[in-house]
Design a protein around this motif. Structure first.
Motif, PDB file in Angstrom:
ATOM      1  N   PRO A 110      22.746 -11.645 -33.012  1.00 26.52           N
ATOM      2  CA  PRO A 110      22.673 -11.835 -34.461  1.00 26.52           C
ATOM      3  C   PRO A 110      24.003 -12.298 -35.056  1.00 26.52           C
ATOM      4  CG  PRO A 110      21.844  -9.660 -33.822  1.00 26.52           C
ATOM      5  CD  PRO A 110      22.531 -10.243 -32.634  1.00 26.52           C
ATOM      6  N   ILE A 132      19.894 -15.548 -36.068  1.00 23.91           N
ATOM      7  CA  ILE A 132      20.075 -15.051 -34.696  1.00 23.91           C
ATOM      8  C   ILE A 132      20.207 -16.237 -33.747  1.00 23.91           C
ATOM      9  CG2 ILE A 132      18.907 -13.895 -32.754  1.00 23.91           C
ATOM     10  CD1 ILE A 132      17.703 -11.953 -34.750  1.00 23.91           C
ATOM     11  N   TYR A 185      16.313  -7.122 -35.969  1.00 24.50           N
ATOM     12  CA  TYR A 185      17.727  -7.395 -35.672  1.00 24.50           C
ATOM     13  C   TYR A 185      18.402  -8.217 -36.764  1.00 24.50           C
ATOM     14  CZ  TYR A 185      16.066  -6.068 -31.015  1.00 24.50           C
ATOM     15  OH  TYR A 185      15.476  -5.409 -29.956  1.00 24.50           O
ATOM     16  N   LYS A 186      17.661  -8.569 -37.811  1.00 26.92           N
ATOM     17  CA  LYS A 186      18.258  -9.311 -38.926  1.00 26.92           C
ATOM     18  C   LYS A 186      18.416  -8.371 -40.130  1.00 26.92           C
ATOM     19  CE  LYS A 186      17.493 -13.447 -39.804  1.00 26.92           C
ATOM     20  NZ  LYS A 186      16.786 -14.152 -40.862  1.00 26.92           N
TER      21      LYS A 186
END
Ligand code: IPM
Ligand code: MG
Length: 375
Positions: A110, A132, A185-186
């Motif tokens: 990321p 990412i 993951y963001k």
């Protein structure tokens, strides 16, 4: 009863000895805050220095076996490698071998401009950069096929083969669309510019055959995801556009070597390599390690930023949460992610790479304290 998860910790070289203990502090904090039972094996010494200190032929610390890599629920590792020892050591301690052995085909890296961090790009603010780099992790230049032609003791020729397969392209591209779908993951799903979910395919098709295949398969897979916007850009152009309009990007999927290069560039866009977390992920195994190396130039002074290591470990928990359908692990990852934002955003405790004067361990403790507050 709470399920116990077993995690293997490996230290590494250079600053690894400073940042891994901070990740341990944070793991202990998430256990407390999220009611988790995390058994950490080690962290054991590992890496270039370990091999030198223990006679290279001897192999692993007896407590670590390669079987263990497959038995544990997750692995984390500090950066390994010391420049003087490059090419002098046997392979098994290198991350690339672990990636291949455990078939960790996705390297999730990321790039987010976080609160309290100044951008190197004029006018970009926290929230403007949140993409990412999804790096293919098992093919391309990293397959290790090739060799040297030596005559009379002189190396005259060196060959590297780049390899891309249908299976390799397909699974990483599918992973890109899946991550775009959930936004995991963001900071947020979608691109900061317009909120659109977008998968950018970048490589050098038209020149490299493997990259032709990569792009063709991208178009095939994209058909299964009509709600996600398609975008294709040559990798040289992408290195330009990622700087000129980083807010346009959501997930950028690319072959292995390009991902290696672009993830360091993205480290700069985040404001410091010390913020660049990363996860090597397969379907059955994962191991977390920062994007950066062992930074021997600053090691031993406790000035390194442990955020990259802490985030990587958090990503590992999220991956474990997906695998076991355990939402507490996923909440723990979010908790770590938000705690980092809160500590950085407060601008009180910061390491020297971010113009602060706090030590590695002061920063790690601040994050662990914040994690304990939850939410
Ligand atoms: C990375 C590193 C590794 C790579 C090295 C240490 C082999 O640069 O994880 O990005 O090239 O993949
Ligand atoms: Mg790299």
């Amino acid at each position: 009863m709470t399920r116990r998860y077993t995690i293997l910790g490996l230290v590494g070289d250079g600053i690894a000895g400073e940042i891994v203990p901070e990740a341990m502090k944070v793991l202990r904090a998430v256990e407390e805050a999220y009611g988790l039972d995390l058994e950490v094996l080690g962290p054991y010494d590992f890496g270039a220095k370990y091999w030198v200190d223990h006679d290279m032929r001897q192999g692993w610390d007896p407590a670590i076996t390669e079987g263990l890599f497959r038995e544990v629920d997750g692995i984390f590792k500090g950066p390994v490698g010391l420049p003087d020892l490059l090419r002098k050591l046997p392979g098994p301690n290198l991350p690339i071998n672990m990636r291949m052995d455990l078939d960790l085909y996705a390297n999730i890296r990321p790039c987010r401009l976080r609160p309290g961090v100044d951008s190197v790009l004029v006018g970009r603010k926290p929230g403007d950069i949140d993409y990412i780099v999804l790096r293919e992790n098992s093919e391309h230049m990293y397959v290790g096929i090739g060799g040297y032609l030596s005559r009379g003791g002189v190396t005259e020729l060196a060959i590297d083969d780049y390899v891309q397969t249908r299976k390799g392209c397909e699974r990483i591209i599918r992973k890109a669309f899946e991550i775009a779908k959930t936004g995991e993951y963001k900071g947020r799903a979608g691109a900061p510019l317009d909120g659109k979910k977008r998968v950018t395919c970048t490589a050098k098709w038209g020149i490299c055959k493997g990259d032709d295949l990569f792009k063709d398969i991208y178009h095939e897979v994209a058909e299964d995801y009509p709600d996600i916007e398609q975008d294709t850009t040559w990798i040289d152009s992408w290195s330009y556009y990622a700087i000129m309009r980083p807010n346009f990007y959501d997930i950028a999927v690319m072959p292995n070597q390009y991902g290696d290069i672009m993830s360091d560039m993205s480290g700069a866009l985040q404001g410091s390599m010390g913020l660049a977390g990363s996860l090597n992920a397969g379907d059955d195994h994962c191991f977390a390690e920062p994007t950066h190396g062992s930074a021997p130039d600053i090691a031993g002074r406790m000035i390194s930023n442990p955020t990259s290591m802490i985030l990587s470990v958090g990503m590992m928990l999220n991956w474990m949460g997906n695998k076991h359908g355990d939402s507490r692990l996923k909440e723990a990852w979010r908790g770590i992610d938000l705690a980092i934002d809160r500590v950085l955003g407060a601008k009180k405790v910061r390491t020297p790479d971010l113009k602060g004067s706090n030590s590695t361990s002061e920063f790690g403790s601040a994050v662990a304290d914040e994690v304990k507050k939850g939410g």
